[in-house]
Design a protein around this motif. Structure first.
Motif, mmCIF file in Angstrom:
data_model
loop_
_atom_site.group_PDB
_atom_site.id
_atom_site.type_symbol
_atom_site.label_atom_id
_atom_site.label_comp_id
_atom_site.label_asym_id
_atom_site.label_seq_id
_atom_site.Cartn_x
_atom_site.Cartn_y
_atom_site.Cartn_z
ATOM 1 N N ASP A 128 -4.360 12.067 -0.435
ATOM 2 C CA ASP A 128 -4.678 10.986 0.504
ATOM 3 C C ASP A 128 -5.456 9.843 -0.142
ATOM 4 O OD1 ASP A 128 -3.398 12.331 2.565
ATOM 5 O OD2 ASP A 128 -5.220 13.385 3.174
ATOM 6 N N GLN A 129 -5.179 9.583 -1.405
ATOM 7 C CA GLN A 129 -5.699 8.392 -2.057
ATOM 8 C C GLN A 129 -4.601 7.318 -1.974
ATOM 9 O OE1 GLN A 129 -9.200 9.063 -3.505
ATOM 10 N NE2 GLN A 129 -8.557 10.431 -1.864
ATOM 11 N N ALA A 130 -4.820 6.152 -2.558
ATOM 12 C CA ALA A 130 -3.841 5.085 -2.361
ATOM 13 C C ALA A 130 -3.844 4.111 -3.534
ATOM 14 C CB ALA A 130 -4.123 4.333 -1.059
ATOM 15 N N GLN A 131 -2.821 3.270 -3.557
ATOM 16 C CA GLN A 131 -2.727 2.161 -4.507
ATOM 17 C C GLN A 131 -2.152 0.976 -3.755
ATOM 18 O OE1 GLN A 131 -0.197 4.041 -7.462
ATOM 19 N NE2 GLN A 131 1.641 3.135 -6.575
ATOM 20 N N PHE A 132 -2.393 -0.245 -4.297
ATOM 21 C CA PHE A 132 -1.919 -1.436 -3.596
ATOM 22 C C PHE A 132 -1.715 -2.579 -4.572
ATOM 23 C CE2 PHE A 132 -6.219 -3.649 -2.306
ATOM 24 C CZ PHE A 132 -6.754 -3.387 -3.539
ATOM 25 N N HIS A 133 -1.258 -3.699 -4.031
ATOM 26 C CA HIS A 133 -1.121 -4.930 -4.803
ATOM 27 C C HIS A 133 -2.388 -5.743 -4.540
ATOM 28 C CE1 HIS A 133 0.277 -8.695 -6.395
ATOM 29 N NE2 HIS A 133 1.496 -8.226 -6.637
ATOM 30 N N ILE B 273 0.843 -1.200 0.000
ATOM 31 C CA ILE B 273 0.000 0.000 0.000
ATOM 32 C C ILE B 273 0.877 1.248 0.000
ATOM 33 C CG2 ILE B 273 -1.593 1.373 1.396
ATOM 34 C CD1 ILE B 273 -3.016 -1.195 2.129
ATOM 35 N N GLU B 274 0.542 2.189 -0.879
ATOM 36 C CA GLU B 274 1.232 3.470 -0.952
ATOM 37 C C GLU B 274 0.189 4.577 -1.010
ATOM 38 O OE1 GLU B 274 4.932 3.388 -3.665
ATOM 39 O OE2 GLU B 274 3.540 1.969 -4.582
ATOM 40 N N ILE B 275 0.360 5.602 -0.226
ATOM 41 C CA ILE B 275 -0.517 6.769 -0.284
ATOM 42 C C ILE B 275 -0.061 7.644 -1.449
ATOM 43 C CG2 ILE B 275 -1.407 8.767 0.964
ATOM 44 C CD1 ILE B 275 -2.226 6.002 2.075
ATOM 45 N N LYS B 276 -0.992 7.946 -2.335
ATOM 46 C CA LYS B 276 -0.684 8.696 -3.546
ATOM 47 C C LYS B 276 -1.765 9.739 -3.805
ATOM 48 C CE LYS B 276 2.890 6.256 -5.321
ATOM 49 N NZ LYS B 276 4.141 6.822 -5.856
ATOM 50 N N ALA B 277 -1.423 10.735 -4.587
ATOM 51 C CA ALA B 277 -2.429 11.652 -5.114
ATOM 52 C C ALA B 277 -3.013 11.059 -6.398
ATOM 53 C CB ALA B 277 -1.813 13.016 -5.408
ATOM 54 N N ALA B 278 -4.306 11.293 -6.601
ATOM 55 C CA ALA B 278 -4.982 10.837 -7.820
ATOM 56 C C ALA B 278 -5.323 12.045 -8.676
ATOM 57 C CB ALA B 278 -6.243 10.057 -7.469
ATOM 58 N N TYR B 279 -4.998 11.943 -9.965
ATOM 59 C CA TYR B 279 -5.227 13.046 -10.899
ATOM 60 C C TYR B 279 -6.196 12.627 -11.999
ATOM 61 C CZ TYR B 279 -0.906 15.212 -9.076
ATOM 62 O OH TYR B 279 0.062 15.766 -8.281
#
Length: 498
Positions: free
Chosen positions: A171-176, A119-125
């Motif tokens: 404060d969005q996210a991505q994961f495996h 899990i990584e906290i990322k910005a979503a565009y």
């Protein structure tokens, strides 16, 4: 013709190891479908003190969830403007709150159960290259802020080309996805709860699930299978399938943008990054959608997204696969009790945003099962038939189904089986019958009935996944005719081989 290359998420995860169902058991709730919705619902249900059995036809986490881009975000392109225009501010707010809660639930489950899900906290565009969409992005940002969502207009995106406008959600996210679902499923067994793989459900009702080797008696049954199986609730007539090409390739570390991205305009481009266990950066892309079983459209879609990845990021595809999604007739998922009063609970129609929507669906289902109030259940109510908001799409979608039933879509294919190259498949007429024919690498021909076992639509060849796909309702079949996923439950009939 493309050689099979595998699915990135499956290739970079250790396989789960759950037993097949053998014999008969009894639980409080049976959940059909071992993807994200099923795994989260099962975990939440068990947390309420109930015994649960999660039943997966193939491998936990490796079907639709394991073939997604796995962005955990409540930013779904320009969805809030569309929902407000159709259902008012209350409808848009229900969707926003549910998806924000779904996002946070995934993060909380990963933390609570110490899941190694990358899990990584990322910005979503969401961005546009066209002046005509600038106003739409500005309107979406303003609406999102009114709904309490973390949206701002962005001057810089980190992309290697200039956008005319963009919105940035923090404060969005991505994961495996495979690691998350398999890891969460592994927390379930014990105290009367179970997880079963390689256990295709062949029959069901509101208190019973039957597989080839055993059955489960349950107080309630949840169908978390992307589209409900068989004729359940007639959801196949109110959700319309579409495919996306997905590619992944190793990237130059200096050319990896910091966020997650999707374009407003078509051809639609979506991308995110991921680092392998040894630190190598990969970029994962999806491209324009097309109809299942339409091989010519698939080739164009893959060519388009591969060109985008190569030209702008220097990425060559080392993984290629397809993922399937369903668009609901009125623009909102169907979640809750089935529309035919059959006692089942369902979750379907996520329209390519099945991660946050899927987690929200699991939360709604758990609340319905345990008699608790849920603030979003009415908006997503699966018993609705919203003709006022979905009539046009309903007519259009089912007219397309009727056309496929009558004639099917036959792209440019060889005239006879002898013209098939090794690794190639096509729907051909053999002795007056339409057959799905595949030639393997040894030169052996394999043929199956070309009519989908669900409602008889003519199948199409998927050369990227080597599957037979139904353009009407999205069922998919392997080279041996076995169901990959429904709504079909019966395999294809075998034809002659030579």
């Amino acid at each position: 013709m493309y050689p099979p290359t595998g699915v990135y998420w499956i290739e970079t995860a250790s396989p789960a190891a759950f037993p097949r169902l053998a014999g008969d058991i009894s639980v409080d709730v049976a959940v059909i479908g071992g993807g994200l919705v099923g795994a989260i619902a099962a975990r939440l249900i068990k947390d309420q003190g109930l015994r649960v059995a999660l039943v997966e036809a193939r491998s936990v986490g490796q079907e639709v969830t394991g073939k997604s881009t796995a962005k955990i975000t409540s930013q779904h392109n320009l969805v809030y403007t569309r929902l407000r225009n159709r259902f008012g501010m209350d409808g848009a707010r229900s969707y926003a709150e549910a998806n924000e809660a779904g996002l946070r639930k995934i993060l909380a489950l990963a933390a609570d159960h110490q899941l190694a899900a990358d899990i990584e906290i990322k910005a979503a565009y969401t961005y546009t290259l066209l002046e005509e969409h600038v106003g739409s992005i500005e309107e979406e940002v303003q609406l999102a802020r009114e709904l309490g969502l973390p949206a701002t207009l962005a001057m810089e995106t980190g992309l290697p080309f200039a956008a005319r406008a963009a919105m940035r959600w923090i404060d969005q996210a991505q994961f495996h996805p495979v690691k998350f679902v398999a890891g969460l499923a592994a927390t379930l067994p014990g105290e009367g709860s179970h997880v079963f793989e390689q256990s295709r459900v062949l029959d069901w009702d509101s208190s019973r699930v039957v597989t080839a080797k055993g059955a489960i008696k349950a107080g309630h049954v949840v169908m978390a299978t992307q589209l409900p199986l068989g004729q359940t609730g007639a959801y196949y007539a109110r959700n319309y399938p579409h495919m996306h090409p997905v590619i992944a390739g190793q990237a130059d570390p200096g050319r990896v943008p910091e966020g997650m991205y999707i374009s407003v305009e078509q051809p639609r481009h979506s991308l995110r990054s991921h680092r392998t266990a040894d630190g190598r950066p990969f970029l994962i892309f999806t491209g324009p959608s097309y109809k299942p079983g339409h091989a010519d459209e698939a080739r164009k879609a893959f060519a388009e997204i591969e060109g985008f990845a190569r030209d702008h990021f220097g990425v060559q595809a080392s993984y290629r696969w397809t993922n399937e999604d369903y668009t609901p007739m009125d623009g909102r998922p169907f979640i809750g009790w089935s529309s035919r009063q059959d006692g089942l609970l369902v979750a379907t129609g996520f329209d390519a945003w099945g991660i946050s929507n899927g987690a929200a669906a699991a939360m709604i289902i758990c609340d319905l099962l345990t008699g608790r109030e849920n603030p979003w259940a009415d908006f997503f109510d699966a018993r609705r038939l919203d003709v006022a908001h979905g009539a046009k799409q309903f007519v259009k979608g089912n007219a397309a189904v009727a056309a496929e039933l009558v004639g099917g879509h036959l792209a440019s294919t060889p005239r006879d089986a002898e013209a098939l190259s090794p690794g190639e498949g096509a729907v051909l007429k053999i002795n007056g019958e339409k057959m799905a024919v595949f030639r393997d690498e040894t030169g052996q021909l394999h043929s199956l009935a070309a009519a989908c076992s669900h409602l008889g639509c003519l199948l199409g060849w998927n050369e990227f996944d080597r599957t037979w796909d139904c353009p009407c309702h999205g069922s998919r079949f392997g080279l041996d005719g076995e169901v990959i996923h429904g709504p079909a439950t019966e395999p294809l009939k075998t034809g002659v081989t030579g």
